[in-house]
Design a protein around this motif. Sequence first.
Motif, short mmCIF file in Angstrom:
data_model
loop_
_atom_site.label_atom_id
_atom_site.label_comp_id
_atom_site.label_asym_id
_atom_site.label_seq_id
_atom_site.Cartn_x
_atom_site.Cartn_y
_atom_site.Cartn_z
N ASP A 112 84.94 120.84 106.91
CA ASP A 112 83.62 120.34 107.30
C ASP A 112 83.41 118.96 106.69
O ASP A 112 83.75 118.73 105.53
CB ASP A 112 82.55 121.32 106.80
CG ASP A 112 81.15 120.87 107.14
OD1 ASP A 112 81.00 120.08 108.10
OD2 ASP A 112 80.20 121.30 106.46
N SER A 113 82.85 118.03 107.47
CA SER A 113 82.64 116.68 106.92
C SER A 113 81.17 116.35 106.70
O SER A 113 80.84 115.38 106.03
CB SER A 113 83.24 115.62 107.86
OG SER A 113 82.44 115.49 109.03
N ASN A 114 80.25 117.15 107.28
CA ASN A 114 78.84 116.75 107.19
C ASN A 114 77.93 117.82 106.58
O ASN A 114 76.71 117.74 106.71
CB ASN A 114 78.33 116.34 108.58
CG ASN A 114 78.41 117.49 109.57
OD1 ASN A 114 78.95 118.55 109.24
ND2 ASN A 114 77.89 117.29 110.76
N ASP A 138 77.28 120.92 107.34
CA ASP A 138 76.59 121.96 108.12
C ASP A 138 77.33 123.30 108.06
O ASP A 138 76.94 124.26 108.72
CB ASP A 138 76.35 121.52 109.57
CG ASP A 138 77.66 121.35 110.35
OD1 ASP A 138 78.74 121.50 109.74
OD2 ASP A 138 77.59 121.07 111.57
N ILE A 190 80.30 123.99 109.13
CA ILE A 190 81.22 124.20 110.24
C ILE A 190 82.24 123.06 110.27
O ILE A 190 81.87 121.88 110.22
CB ILE A 190 80.45 124.26 111.59
CG1 ILE A 190 79.50 125.47 111.55
CG2 ILE A 190 81.42 124.36 112.77
CD1 ILE A 190 78.59 125.57 112.75
N GLY A 191 83.49 123.41 110.32
CA GLY A 191 84.54 122.39 110.36
C GLY A 191 84.40 121.50 111.57
O GLY A 191 83.80 121.90 112.58
N ASP A 192 84.91 120.28 111.50
CA ASP A 192 84.72 119.33 112.60
C ASP A 192 85.88 118.34 112.68
O ASP A 192 86.78 118.34 111.82
CB ASP A 192 83.37 118.61 112.43
CG ASP A 192 83.16 118.14 111.00
OD1 ASP A 192 84.08 117.48 110.45
OD2 ASP A 192 82.10 118.45 110.40
N LEU A 250 78.95 120.21 117.71
CA LEU A 250 79.31 120.87 116.44
C LEU A 250 80.53 120.20 115.80
O LEU A 250 80.66 120.14 114.59
CB LEU A 250 79.72 122.32 116.70
CG LEU A 250 78.68 123.41 116.75
CD1 LEU A 250 79.39 124.75 116.97
CD2 LEU A 250 77.87 123.45 115.46
CA CA Z 1 80.47 120.01 110.34
#
Ligand code: CA
Length: 550
Positions: free
Chosen positions: A25-27, A29, A31-33, A78
């Motif tokens: 996850d980068s942000n 939330d 959830i990986g992205d 997402l």
């Molecule tokens: Ca994310």
Amino acid sequence: MKGKMKQNWWKSTVVYQIYPRSFQDSNGDGIGDLPGIVSRLDYLKELGIGAVWLSPVCRSPQADNGYDISDYQDIDPLFGKLEDMDLLIKEAEKRGIQIILDLVLNHSSNRHPWFLEAKKSRENPYHDYYIWRDGEEGCPPNDMRGVFGGSAWEWVPEIRQYYFHQFTVEQPDLNWENPKVREEIYEMINWWIDRGIGGFRLDVLDQIAKEPDKKITRNGPLLHTYIKELSRRTFQRGELITVGEAWGATIENAPVYSNPDGSEVSMVFQFEHINLDQKPGGEKWDLASLDLVKLKEVLEKWQKGLYQKGWNSLFWDNHDLPRIVSRWGNDKEYRAESAKMLATVLHGMQGTPYIYQGEELGMTNIKLSMDQYQDVETLNMYKERMAQGYSRESIMESLYAKSRDNARTPMQWDDSQHAGFTEGTPWLPVNPNYTEINAASQTGDPDSVFSYYKTLVGLRKEYEILAEGEFELICREDPDIFAYVRTLGNQKLLVAANFHGTEVPFSIPLEFDKEEGKRKIRTLIRNYPDTEPGMLRPYETFMIFAEQGE
Ligand code: CA
Ligand code: TEU
């Protein structure tokens, strides 16, 4: 477009599968992205893999974690934006890695604009994009069931028709008989090829040519006509890697899918070996122990049957399967040994090996509580089996062993909070063993499971015998040992493995034991510091290479 790739480059490469939701996850939330994946490309480069299969990242209401696509030409918010995908393709390419897109062409989301139109009226130009049958409410056309339970038919009262869905109601099946559907699909695929995509994984490819009136879903009569047209109109434009997921592939039809003439796809991804620990005639939830002799027999059949006739994928794990070290290894006292043993057996065979994220660290299954499980298959199974009177204990036992969420817990990067996966709350719990099992502690350690996988990936590039050698099973009836010999010209390769936690007698065949005359012998990899004559220790494995000189 991938015009400059070497022909059949995918025969000596290893593919790494990313489940984007659970990778990085980068942000915050949870959830990986896509930006998260970009930030981890150097890790993948170090491992040495040549391609990444991304589970679906296209726009989707996420009824089945992205396997329900509502826009094939956009990225789900997402996971990021189209520009993030462009950047991923570019940055991966710089590191010698091709991106494989997961194409779900058997069905779309029920929120895809095509379906929203299709269900408006029988005259709508998109109506025929899906499969409809007349009927009466409460009396579906037949008794076909969906893969995740319930009827395969869903009633739409407005137009008084049923639509067909092999998976959830949110995943209506596309009608491949309609040439307009096929044209739309080719146009979309070519658009991705022009964007620099290096290949495609075709979700349930064997199920696209269904004939529900005859209750045919897999290997329908028109299947190979469709795949050939699809391939000719799209994949054959460049040296792409194309992988057909096919639960229905058999040793008889797999050479058609993966014909070396390139008329269909590069390889099949079939499951016969991975379904052996379930009761005959039962479902995957009806647990049985693995019969090693049977496993060897099935893998041998595929090794021999496809030799020079087709191409196979080699895998133990993916996003639908439990973690192999917990399943057929020992995730307690012999976790590292058995993870390495399973990897050796797989990577020694012919085919293209797949590593599912975290497998290279020896990540394990997890026991979740019912309010933590997320997967639609798991939730449906729980409801269905409770209603059928199964005990709660037996249901949980099955889920601990086989729930798809076992493979979907977040990637374990380091021992910081949430394993370095996210700064927020992960969408699915991190396995509590992350403090012990994580990438940071393994990348620099020459004895780690990670370093072992890295060596295996390197061997595949260096030794042609791994891609091309002929396969011969030895110790066929031995209930503990999996051993085989590969042969290519004057070269031979021995792979030996003990599948169990006790010592077993084993003699290294003479040609791999004594350097004689002009024969050279080399141990390529092993999971104990030495070899002990006459036996294999718990989960012991090695690969020995022998070459006859002039
Ligand atoms: Ca994310
Ligand atoms: O899987 C195909 C499939 O048949 C699986 O659903 C399988 O039966 C199940 O996972 C066994 O536990 C593909 C995708 O890999 C899967 O994630 C999707 O849910 C499915 O297609 C529908 O698109």
